[in-house]
Write an enzyme that holds these catalytic residues in place. Structure first.
Site, PDB file in Angstrom:
ATOM      1  N   GLY A  43       7.895  79.585  27.563  1.00  0.00           N
ATOM      2  CA  GLY A  43       7.562  79.055  28.886  1.00  0.00           C
ATOM      3  C   GLY A  43       8.713  78.313  29.517  1.00  0.00           C
ATOM      4  O   GLY A  43       9.515  77.691  28.828  1.00  0.00           O
ATOM      5  N   ARG A  78       7.274  73.046  36.043  1.00  0.00           N
ATOM      6  CA  ARG A  78       6.423  72.056  36.715  1.00  0.00           C
ATOM      7  C   ARG A  78       6.412  70.709  36.008  1.00  0.00           C
ATOM      8  O   ARG A  78       5.873  69.734  36.524  1.00  0.00           O
ATOM      9  CB  ARG A  78       5.004  72.608  36.873  1.00  0.00           C
ATOM     10  CG  ARG A  78       4.952  73.714  37.929  1.00  0.00           C
ATOM     11  CD  ARG A  78       3.594  74.357  37.968  1.00  0.00           C
ATOM     12  NE  ARG A  78       2.575  73.422  38.436  1.00  0.00           N
ATOM     13  CZ  ARG A  78       1.280  73.556  38.150  1.00  0.00           C
ATOM     14  NH1 ARG A  78       0.876  74.545  37.389  1.00  0.00           N
ATOM     15  NH2 ARG A  78       0.411  72.685  38.608  1.00  0.00           N
ATOM     16  N   GLN A 110      12.658  85.907  23.478  1.00  0.00           N
ATOM     17  CA  GLN A 110      12.200  86.854  24.495  1.00  0.00           C
ATOM     18  C   GLN A 110      13.200  86.727  25.651  1.00  0.00           C
ATOM     19  O   GLN A 110      13.230  85.700  26.330  1.00  0.00           O
ATOM     20  CB  GLN A 110      10.777  86.503  24.967  1.00  0.00           C
ATOM     21  CG  GLN A 110      10.212  87.526  25.922  1.00  0.00           C
ATOM     22  CD  GLN A 110       8.980  87.037  26.675  1.00  0.00           C
ATOM     23  OE1 GLN A 110       8.755  85.841  26.832  1.00  0.00           O
ATOM     24  NE2 GLN A 110       8.189  87.975  27.170  1.00  0.00           N
TER      25      GLN A 110
HETATM   26  C1  UD1 Z   1      -2.929  83.240  30.120  1.00  0.00           C
HETATM   27  C2  UD1 Z   1      -3.899  84.400  29.904  1.00  0.00           C
HETATM   28  C3  UD1 Z   1      -5.216  84.076  30.620  1.00  0.00           C
HETATM   29  C4  UD1 Z   1      -5.785  82.791  30.089  1.00  0.00           C
HETATM   30  C5  UD1 Z   1      -4.760  81.660  30.231  1.00  0.00           C
HETATM   31  C6  UD1 Z   1      -5.239  80.425  29.522  1.00  0.00           C
HETATM   32  C7  UD1 Z   1      -2.586  86.441  29.707  1.00  0.00           C
HETATM   33  C8  UD1 Z   1      -2.102  87.636  30.401  1.00  0.00           C
HETATM   34  N1  UD1 Z   1      -3.298  85.600  30.433  1.00  0.00           N
HETATM   35  O1  UD1 Z   1      -2.656  83.192  31.514  1.00  0.00           O
HETATM   36  O2  UD1 Z   1      -6.151  85.117  30.422  1.00  0.00           O
HETATM   37  O3  UD1 Z   1      -6.966  82.445  30.764  1.00  0.00           O
HETATM   38  O4  UD1 Z   1      -3.502  82.035  29.615  1.00  0.00           O
HETATM   39  O5  UD1 Z   1      -4.394  79.349  29.776  1.00  0.00           O
HETATM   40  O6  UD1 Z   1      -2.341  86.298  28.530  1.00  0.00           O
HETATM   41  N2  UD1 Z   1       4.662  83.454  27.786  1.00  0.00           N
HETATM   42  C9  UD1 Z   1       5.808  83.918  27.196  1.00  0.00           C
HETATM   43  N3  UD1 Z   1       6.450  84.990  27.731  1.00  0.00           N
HETATM   44  C10 UD1 Z   1       5.970  85.630  28.826  1.00  0.00           C
HETATM   45  C11 UD1 Z   1       4.811  85.136  29.443  1.00  0.00           C
HETATM   46  C12 UD1 Z   1       4.167  84.051  28.892  1.00  0.00           C
HETATM   47  O7  UD1 Z   1       6.263  83.365  26.191  1.00  0.00           O
HETATM   48  O8  UD1 Z   1       6.623  86.612  29.244  1.00  0.00           O
HETATM   49  C13 UD1 Z   1       3.967  82.303  27.182  1.00  0.00           C
HETATM   50  C14 UD1 Z   1       4.006  81.079  28.068  1.00  0.00           C
HETATM   51  O9  UD1 Z   1       5.084  80.241  27.711  1.00  0.00           O
HETATM   52  C15 UD1 Z   1       2.682  80.395  27.735  1.00  0.00           C
HETATM   53  C16 UD1 Z   1       1.779  81.554  27.387  1.00  0.00           C
HETATM   54  O10 UD1 Z   1       2.619  82.640  27.041  1.00  0.00           O
HETATM   55  O11 UD1 Z   1       2.803  79.565  26.609  1.00  0.00           O
HETATM   56  C17 UD1 Z   1       0.827  81.931  28.514  1.00  0.00           C
HETATM   57  O12 UD1 Z   1       1.557  82.382  29.615  1.00  0.00           O
HETATM   58  P1  UD1 Z   1       1.168  82.009  31.108  1.00  0.00           P
HETATM   59  O13 UD1 Z   1       2.083  82.697  32.023  1.00  0.00           O
HETATM   60  O14 UD1 Z   1       1.012  80.551  31.234  1.00  0.00           O
HETATM   61  O15 UD1 Z   1      -0.273  82.727  31.200  1.00  0.00           O
HETATM   62  P2  UD1 Z   1      -1.450  82.357  32.166  1.00  0.00           P
HETATM   63  O16 UD1 Z   1      -1.215  82.960  33.497  1.00  0.00           O
HETATM   64  O17 UD1 Z   1      -1.738  80.912  32.088  1.00  0.00           O
END
Ligand code: UD1
Ligand code: CA
Length: 452
Positions: free
Chosen positions: A14, A18, A78
């Site tokens: 992440g 924010r 990643q």
């Molecule tokens: C995600 C879920 C959603 C859930 C929510 C709960 C998915 C697609 N969606 O959405 O269903 O309700 O969490 O909080 O999984 N991350 C990476 N690499 C990436 C993208 C994300 O490491 O390419 C990590 C982020 O750092 C974070 C987590 O994965 O720790 C979740 O990613 P985020 O983009 O916050 O997902 P949400 O939109 O919150």
């Protein structure tokens, strides 16, 4: 039954923009430990539990934290943020090695307990291919919705892709998921990015598993537990939830907290039996408190061990590297740093004891200062057992005071004092008989002309 092997993949790539902080999001502390430390401790527990952490590019400090906490963990980078499924597959090398269960957790969701993770894994042992952690959201906006048909989980729909009806669903995806380790890769490799955001969504695993004729289930938990942290305000909320838990656990273990809501603990604080903590005490990481100890109000303790029946404060500051022996007494406005105080030592008022060792039952008078810093380096003060350090003594380190030695009040001690010696460093006192009267009269004389 033999224990099942598991691999936990923690997503921590992440950006955390924010938070408006220099520190990467997952390194922010809650109850004295990083968000990541909480997640690793709860999600990856027990024998046969392998761990992989996926971090963002240039997150060397996150990698260091992982290695500090779990030297056995694999760290994967990643390079591009293409979605949660893409992030999991950054750890492909670890997944290929195989495990009975594959658990995916988020590094910024620190409040999920080990029990909940265990509950999530349980259905995998009885045939489910995917288990999703769900919760009832007060406001579901932004979360993935869990879609059920005839009571069975069939898909998860992200906010952006959800229909109006689907958006009304309040059962939401917490983000944490567990997979049958033997089927995980087949499922994950089938996830594509055909959605509004063009991301590889981990949540698509549910519909894919269904397509493959596999079972997907929901395990429910409370919204409090699944709070994710994106802002400093959410960090503070998580701190508050965690503190409530720690206070509760301390009281259940027999600690007396007179005003629990005013006491701050660290996740690793340990307590003996019959410990009492008065209101407004702050305990940082690395503190152990022995049986029967009393921590009086307004004390601040970090990385220190407090012995049995030891009394600290009120208003004491116990800094890292300090060890207070059994029955020691640290009173008001006393600061101790890297100080080893053996049993029964008393430092009752207004003192600084730093880089020091103090033998058993020594009494340190009010206002004693160990002068440990000369502007360049730190030096040690060694005091033997049964010594008496008079009030307002400066001990200029490096210096040694022997066992049973006696230091007269107000002394500045710069040279070693042998065992049982009496040291006094003080200019001789002068007394002028009637001097005060003469002084007052002369002052009154000088004043008279004004009023007269
Ligand atoms: C995600 C879920 C959603 C859930 C929510 C709960 C998915 C697609 N969606 O959405 O269903 O309700 O969490 O909080 O999984 N991350 C990476 N690499 C990436 C993208 C994300 O490491 O390419 C990590 C982020 O750092 C974070 C987590 O994965 O720790 C979740 O990613 P985020 O983009 O916050 O997902 P949400 O939109 O919150
Ligand atoms: Ca999120």
């Amino acid at each position: 039954m033999t224990a099942r092997s598991s691999l936990t993949v923690v997503l921590a790539a992440g950006e955390g923009t924010r938070m408006r902080a220099t520190l990467p999001k997952v390194l922010h502390p809650v109850a004295g430990e990083s968000l990541l430390a909480h997640v690793l401790a709860a999600a990856s527990k027990g024998e046969g539990a392998r761990l992989a952490v996926v971090i963002g590019p240039e997150h060397h400090s996150v990698e260091q934290e992982v290695k500090r906490l779990r030297p056995d963990a694999d760290v994967f980078v990643q390079r591009e943020r293409l979605g949660t499924a893409h992030a999991v597959l950054a750890a492909r090398e670890a997944i290929v090695r195989g495990a009975d269960d594959l658990l995916v957790a988020f590094g910024d969701t620190p409040l999920i307990s080990a029990e909940t993770f265990a509950r999530l894994r349980a259905p995998l042992a009885t045939g489910a291919a995917v288990a999703v952690l769900g919760f009832r959201a007060a406001d579901p906006t932004g979360y993935g919705r869990l879609l059920l048909r005839d009571g069975r989980l069939v898909a998860i729909r992200e906010q952006a892709d959800a229909s109006e009806d689907e958006r009304k669903v309040t059962l939401c995806n917490a983000g944490v998921m567990a997979f049958d380790g033997r089927k995980a890769l087949q499922i994950l490799d089938r996830i594509d990015n055909a959605n509004k955001k063009g991301e590889y969504y981990l949540v698509d695993a549910v519909a894919i598993a269904r397509d493959m004729g596999l079972e997907a289930v929901v395990i429910e938990t409370s919204e409090d537990e699944v709070r994710g942290i994106n802002t400093k305000a959410q960090l503070a909320e998580a701190e508050s939830v965690m503190q409530t838990r720690l206070r509760q656990a301390a009281m259940e273990a027999g600690v007396t907290l007179i005003a629990p809501e005013t006491v701050y603990l660290a996740a690793d604080t340990t307590f003996g039996k019959d410990v009492t903590i008065e209101p407004f005490v702050v305990i940082g990481p690395g503190v152990s408190i022995g049986d029967g100890a009393v921590i009086h109000s307004f004390s601040h303790i970090v990385q220190a061990s407090i012995g049995k029946k030891t009394s600290v404060g009120p208003y004491a500051r116990i800094r890292p590297g300090t060890s207070l022996g059994d029955g020691a007494k640290i009173g008001n406005f006393v600061e101790a740093k890297a100080a080893i105080l053996e049993e029964g030592v008393k430092v009752n008022h207004l003192s600084y004891i730093g880089d020091a060792e103090v033998g058993a039952n020594t009494n340190i008078g009010a206002g004693t200062i160990t002068c440990n810093y000369d502007g360049f380096g730190k030096h040690k003060t060694l005091i033997g057992k049964g010594a008496f350090i008079g009030t307002n003594t400066s001990l200029v380190a490096p210096v040694k005071v022997g066992a049973g030695a006696y230091i007269g009040s107000g002394s500045v001690i710069t040279a070693d004092v042998p065992d049982d010696a009496l040291a006094l460093e003080r200019s001789p006192q002068t007394v002028r008989e009637g001097g005060a009267t003469r002084y007052r009269e002369s002052k009154l004389r000088d004043k008279k002309p004004k009023g007269a």
